[in-house]
Scaffold this active site. Sequence first.
Site, short mmCIF file in Angstrom:
data_model
loop_
_atom_site.label_atom_id
_atom_site.label_comp_id
_atom_site.label_asym_id
_atom_site.label_seq_id
_atom_site.Cartn_x
_atom_site.Cartn_y
_atom_site.Cartn_z
N LEU A 1 55.05 101.95 -10.24
CA LEU A 1 54.65 101.38 -8.96
C LEU A 1 55.22 99.98 -8.74
O LEU A 1 55.42 99.55 -7.61
CB LEU A 1 53.12 101.33 -8.86
N GLY A 2 55.45 99.26 -9.82
CA GLY A 2 55.95 97.89 -9.69
C GLY A 2 56.17 97.27 -11.05
O GLY A 2 55.84 97.84 -12.09
N GLY B 1 56.55 93.18 -13.08
CA GLY B 1 56.47 91.73 -13.01
C GLY B 1 56.72 91.14 -14.37
O GLY B 1 57.08 91.84 -15.33
N GLY B 2 56.53 89.83 -14.49
CA GLY B 2 56.75 89.18 -15.76
C GLY B 2 55.78 89.62 -16.83
O GLY B 2 56.07 89.54 -18.03
N GLY C 1 54.69 92.75 -17.22
CA GLY C 1 54.93 94.13 -17.62
C GLY C 1 55.14 95.01 -16.40
O GLY C 1 55.70 94.56 -15.40
N VAL D 1 53.55 98.42 -13.79
CA VAL D 1 52.39 99.16 -13.30
C VAL D 1 52.82 100.59 -12.99
O VAL D 1 53.84 100.81 -12.32
CB VAL D 1 51.79 98.51 -12.04
N LYS E 1 48.30 99.15 -15.61
CA LYS E 1 49.13 97.98 -15.86
C LYS E 1 49.41 97.89 -17.36
O LYS E 1 48.51 97.61 -18.16
CB LYS E 1 48.44 96.70 -15.37
N ASP F 1 43.87 82.21 -9.65
CA ASP F 1 45.19 82.73 -9.27
C ASP F 1 45.09 83.59 -8.01
O ASP F 1 45.61 84.70 -7.95
CB ASP F 1 45.78 83.56 -10.42
#
Length: 641
Positions: free
Chosen positions: A336-337, A339-340, A342, A344, A358, A457
């Site tokens: 699905l996506g 990032g830094g 890891g 998903v 995730k 965040d």
Amino acid sequence: MHPKLNRRYFLLLISLLLIQHVPGSLCQNGGEYETCGAPFQCAGMGEISYPFYGGNRPNYCGYPGFQLSNCQGDVPILTISSIRYRVLEIDNTGKTVRVAREDLWNTTCPRFLYNTTLEENIFLFLPNDQNITLHYGCFTSSGQPIPLQLPSMFPCNVNRTSSSFFTLGGAFPSIPGFGAPIRCETNISVPVNETAARLLAVSSASIVLLQDALASGFSLQWSANNTACENCTQSGGVCGTNLDPLSFACYCANGPFSSTCNSAETENGVSLGIPSIITSSIIIFCYLKRQCSSRESIQESNRKVETFLLNHGSLAPKRYNYSEIKQITKSFSDKLGQGGYGSVYKGVLPKGRLVAVKVLNEVKGSGKDFMNEVGSISRTSHVNIVNLLGFCYERNRRALIYEFMPNKSLEKLMYKSGSPNSEGHLEWKTLYQIAVGVAQGLEYLHGGCNTRIIHFDIKPQNILLDEDFCPKISDFGLAKLCGKKQSILSTIGTRGTIGYIAPEVFCRNFGGMSYKSDIYSYGMMVLEMAGAKKIVEVRSTKSSENHFTDQVYELIVVRETMKFDEFMSSEDKETAKKMFLVGFWCIQTTPSDRPSMTKVIEMLKGSLESIEVPPKPFLFSPRMPTPYFSSSLSTYLDGES
């Protein structure tokens, strides 16, 4: 194996087995048998036994998730998935407990609205109980209050022009003789016992009957090593929990055992207790292979997880092993996506529920941030907080299993088609509802949990949207837990995302870090939702060194060239005005000048005229006189040139 090692193995094994032959009366006994076997009372409720513990009854006498609080009060309190329940009756024979929601006791208008949720691996609803649905903030499609006085209505205005009522079951209400569609801001489901539900169905529904039904509660069936406990008690033992490692314990007169008081199988006069054999084998293996050091490190990590699970009880999500994670994600086939942290992946639980998994990049160390995220989100239960369904902590492999959000993150949709009011972009009404939802989630984190949680965040990437675009706050990796009365946090290092970090987080001269740091991040996000960054990109000719909020503030104040879209409705213009005003209030440089999330919700849901004009954040440029700002802002927001 080398002959010398074979000899050492044999001698060490014989020595360990001989040690196990020492009679139990000579072994150290911590008194668990006497302590856990003694009668336990809480708030005057009879004699209570395993799996419950609390008051003066230690946790090793019970099962994680069954702690009773308020034992000196009028009724015991059992907390399940962050929801507090009054314990009305305990049936050890049937393994059931009858409870009623504390927040709905003698009231139908609690401060926070959320569904009744359970830890399915511990508690189950009984089939005879039925759900009632409480509908809050209901209005017609035109935004007007419901014109009829229904018998099932009750007083609880979510905003100034709303109605609230209840219905049996989970279906949305159908009101005879009233054709206009009805919408409600929040609908929560609460079980009631069968008798109370039948009375509500056959009688004229009223607020009195509703309160009686909620107070009568509903029953839950529990699962807490039931079979093992029955075997233990039949052998003369007392049920409990071994804390290290976390496992069932049968406390007997001659010491604790893993299953029953007769679980020590005797062979040739040598007592071979299963736990002792396992321990002996591990010691021998470590000694022969010289891997004790690495094993101790793994055991220490596992011990931390087991301690976490025990301390959080029913609040702790289900733990999965890595092979189960691979099955859930079909070997990580649907990404699905990324990032830094890891990647998903989309997954499916055994019962068919869609989830987002995730998977973190392989990490070393204690995994403090990882367990911090698990611990923080496990304390929450709110419609605007993402549900953590499980986690994996297996050596350096770690993963989090969340409920699946079909509309992904706010960031994915916020600039889908250019400016905030361009075709294909989220409607202003939807943006407004998202802003309100996130504010409600933060209000809950800051004041609705048993422990105050500061997220640290808040940004569009961490706001997930379900199929109805209901926002859910996610990613608690940087969250900080503190007491409700703790106003200022000790130094914990700079944390957050550039562009959303409050000034006091990276420079203590602006003040101490607190829940007001989340409010700053929220304000920056709301300004971005309203199109502040796009305004700067398209219209500003100032140097890039100026912060975009400073430029937007200047554009609004001096109304340079900015106008609302000529096709925007008056309602959308008012929504945009509110979001700009609230955003600037939230990003005030001094934390004490920022409103609480309760005040933010009040401003968003109230009239535009009731919102005072915020001063200019002085971090970026000197404040302007309020009268000049007020008239200029009014002119700008009305779209006049």
